[in-house]
Design a protein around this motif. Structure first.
Motif, mmCIF file in Angstrom:
data_model
loop_
_atom_site.group_PDB
_atom_site.id
_atom_site.type_symbol
_atom_site.label_atom_id
_atom_site.label_comp_id
_atom_site.label_asym_id
_atom_site.label_seq_id
_atom_site.Cartn_x
_atom_site.Cartn_y
_atom_site.Cartn_z
ATOM 1 N N HIS A 3 0.807 -1.229 0.000
ATOM 2 C CA HIS A 3 0.000 0.000 0.000
ATOM 3 C C HIS A 3 0.839 1.278 0.000
ATOM 4 O O HIS A 3 0.280 2.374 0.024
ATOM 5 N N GLU A 5 2.957 4.267 -1.607
ATOM 6 C CA GLU A 5 2.989 4.925 -2.912
ATOM 7 C C GLU A 5 4.391 5.499 -3.109
ATOM 8 O O GLU A 5 4.827 6.366 -2.349
ATOM 9 N N GLU A 24 5.841 -2.882 -7.486
ATOM 10 C CA GLU A 24 4.469 -3.361 -7.612
ATOM 11 C C GLU A 24 4.368 -4.827 -7.200
ATOM 12 O O GLU A 24 3.340 -5.263 -6.670
ATOM 13 N N THR A 29 2.207 0.990 -4.938
ATOM 14 C CA THR A 29 1.770 1.740 -6.110
ATOM 15 C C THR A 29 2.930 2.625 -6.549
ATOM 16 O O THR A 29 3.598 3.232 -5.704
#
Length: 257
Positions: A3, A5, A24, A29
């Protein structure tokens, strides 16, 4: 890394693709940028948990990008560099980078470094998780540090902008007050690289931290230099429970450990 980024800044599309697939695959992300303008724009626009930043961005200088990022964000930065000059790495750390990796690199090393920085930044929780209720604060010299939230409040009640590396170093000092700590110990406690005699990483981090916590950085009184050994946090540190009026001074640790 689930989770998280991550902003990948590199002018080489092959490197960006490699890191994207790698991150990934760990559940993160990935947002990509190839130059200074796009990197700053995407950092401002999104909720970025960590940045990997190539020092050589072609027409742009990665150090200049890091400097610009630090003007408005304390997001953790890991620098990727193909340069062998130690000066570039030192300057990067002085600007507030949390780690660096030399090219060519193995993707597993990058993953390990990213996980380590995210653990320091988020206390082992995923970046999107809700923080646990604050359990305690550490008070010193009219300032308040909240380890669970990686937050520092200055003498006027305003938040102090610290990088994750700077806060980790401060936390090491606050939990070991009046103890002489060698540079090697500080590197180990903060989860950094193995210490080498000519390595100035800790000295540079201490210099940056002094600018943010000392009343007079040019004449530091909180973080004292112990010539030939390292540093000592000379101020009393009190544990302050939320809503409680009592404060308990932390014991001075045994120097034998």
């Amino acid at each position: 890394m689930k989770h998280a980024e991550i902003l990948v800044v590199d002018d080489d599309p092959k490197i960006r693709t490699l890191l994207r697939r790698c991150f990934e695959g760990e559940g993160s992300t990935v947002v990509e940028a190839c130059d200074k303008a796009s990197a700053l724009s995407k950092l401002e626009a999104g909720r970025i948990d960590l940045v990997t930043l190539d020092l050589d961005l072609g027409k742009d200088d990665g150090l200049d990008v890091a400097r610009a990022m630090r003007q408005f964000s304390a997001v953790p930065i890991i620098m990727l560099t193909g340069k062998n000059d130690v000066i570039d790495r030192v300057v990067g750390l002085e600007l507030g980078a949390d780690d660096y990796i030399s090219k060519p690199f193995h993707v597993r090393e990058v993953v390990a470094r990213v996980k380590s920085v995210l653990r320091r930044t988020h206390g082992g929780a995923t970046p999107t998780s809700v923080s646990a209720p604050q359990s305690h604060s550490l008070c010193f010299d009219d300032m308040v540090a909240v380890p669970d939230e990686m937050k520092l409040i200055d003498r006027n009640g305003a938040p102090v902008d610290l990088t994750s590396g700077e806060f980790k170093l401060l936390e090491v000092f606050l939990t070991r007050p009046k103890r002489v700590l060698s540079r090697e110990q500080l590197m180990d406690f903060t989860g950094g690289h193995s210490y080498a005699p000519l390595d100035r990483t800790i000295d540079n981090q201490v210099a940056r931290l002094r600018k943010k916590v000392e009343r007079s950085p040019s004449s530091p009184r909180l973080i004292s230099t112990v010539r030939g050994i390292g540093y000592s946090f000379t101020c009393d540190v009190k544990e302050c429970q939320p809503g409680a009026s009592s404060k308990r001074t932390l014991p001075v640790p045994d120097n034998s450990n």
